[in-house]
Write an enzyme that holds these catalytic residues in place. Sequence first.
Site, PDB file in Angstrom:
ATOM      1  N   SER A   1       0.696  -1.283   0.001  1.00  0.00           N
ATOM      2  CA  SER A   1      -0.023   0.119   0.121  1.00  0.00           C
ATOM      3  C   SER A   1       0.728   1.321  -0.111  1.00  0.00           C
ATOM      4  CB  SER A   1      -0.823   0.102   1.260  1.00  0.00           C
ATOM      5  OG  SER A   1      -1.472  -1.337   1.482  1.00  0.00           O
TER       6      SER A   1
HETATM    7  N1  SAH Z   1      -0.579  -5.147   4.100  1.00  0.00           N
HETATM    8  C1  SAH Z   1       0.169  -5.468   2.622  1.00  0.00           C
HETATM    9  C2  SAH Z   1      -0.873  -5.182   1.561  1.00  0.00           C
HETATM   10  C3  SAH Z   1      -1.172  -6.457   0.646  1.00  0.00           C
HETATM   11  S1  SAH Z   1      -2.219  -6.232  -0.598  1.00  0.00           S
HETATM   12  C4  SAH Z   1       1.556  -4.886   2.560  1.00  0.00           C
HETATM   13  O1  SAH Z   1       1.889  -3.975   3.513  1.00  0.00           O
HETATM   14  O2  SAH Z   1       2.120  -5.266   1.642  1.00  0.00           O
HETATM   15  C5  SAH Z   1      -3.644  -7.092  -0.035  1.00  0.00           C
HETATM   16  C6  SAH Z   1      -3.331  -8.715   0.336  1.00  0.00           C
HETATM   17  O3  SAH Z   1      -4.437  -9.359   0.867  1.00  0.00           O
HETATM   18  C7  SAH Z   1      -2.925  -9.377  -0.808  1.00  0.00           C
HETATM   19  O4  SAH Z   1      -1.717  -9.972  -0.765  1.00  0.00           O
HETATM   20  C8  SAH Z   1      -3.981 -10.660  -1.019  1.00  0.00           C
HETATM   21  O5  SAH Z   1      -3.561 -11.543  -1.296  1.00  0.00           O
HETATM   22  C9  SAH Z   1      -4.530 -10.501   0.501  1.00  0.00           C
HETATM   23  N2  SAH Z   1      -6.005 -11.036   0.636  1.00  0.00           N
HETATM   24  C10 SAH Z   1      -7.029 -10.653  -0.143  1.00  0.00           C
HETATM   25  N3  SAH Z   1      -8.104 -11.529   0.379  1.00  0.00           N
HETATM   26  C11 SAH Z   1      -7.664 -12.010   1.709  1.00  0.00           C
HETATM   27  C12 SAH Z   1      -8.448 -12.876   2.542  1.00  0.00           C
HETATM   28  N4  SAH Z   1      -9.759 -13.193   2.678  1.00  0.00           N
HETATM   29  N5  SAH Z   1      -7.634 -13.305   3.664  1.00  0.00           N
HETATM   30  C13 SAH Z   1      -6.329 -12.896   3.597  1.00  0.00           C
HETATM   31  N6  SAH Z   1      -5.478 -12.203   2.877  1.00  0.00           N
HETATM   32  C14 SAH Z   1      -6.077 -11.758   1.699  1.00  0.00           C
END
Ligand code: SAH
Length: 211
Positions: free
Chosen positions: A59
């Site tokens: 993000s």
């Molecule tokens: N917090 C992360 C942002 C990652 S983007 C960072 O700092 O890099 C969001 C992430 O959520 C993705 O990797 C995606 O695979 C995951 N995601 C989507 N739906 C999800 C769910 N139901 N449970 C766990 N992870 C999920």
Amino acid sequence: MNFEAARAGLIKHLATEIRDKRVLKAMSRVPRERFVPLGERHSAYEDMPLPIGFGQTISQPYIIALMTESLELTGEEKVLEIGSGSGYQSAILAELARLVITVERLPTLAKEAKSLLGSLGYKNIEVHLAEPTLGWPSEAPYDAIIVTAGAPKIPDALLEQLVIGGRLVVPVGSRYEQELYKITKGRKKNVVQSLGGCRFVPLIGEDAWEK
Ligand code: SAH
């Protein structure tokens, strides 16, 4: 490239909007360049999201700071993060809370985040591969929950995993753009505040979007 100087520059920029000094300090301790792919390292301290593979993103730093600030962490909390992704947000939370439980649905990202966070020395983060049920009920209740993917509605399953008085921060809207909400759980009624617009990758699964 001088990452230390670039990091200091980003923190200075964030300080114009983010008032919580503890959040800024935490962000100044976490090397964001380690959480982005090699080819993106030169952009690690620009205030924008970056690709981390599998169609997912790390993000934008401002949004991370805003969401973290709204969790009101003091150091005692058990925090749940949905969407470990690169592990960057997890590291920031670990600087500010007692214990971070983070869940990720994509096995490769979960594995990479776990190994990176371990090699950076974090001992108060548990990375779990997500199960069909949203969140991580087995270690509930949590003092704070942060969702780093966009949900179609405020997920009841997560409100259930929150203590009374706990904070849930979640982007809610369409698959492509959302509004960031902070929900404070009350005994009878919850308090819902909007923190503004944002764009996250979709939250996938039960209580969320279909693949
Ligand atoms: N917090 C992360 C942002 C990652 S983007 C960072 O700092 O890099 C969001 C992430 O959520 C993705 O990797 C995606 O695979 C995951 N995601 C989507 N739906 C999800 C769910 N139901 N449970 C766990 N992870 C999920």
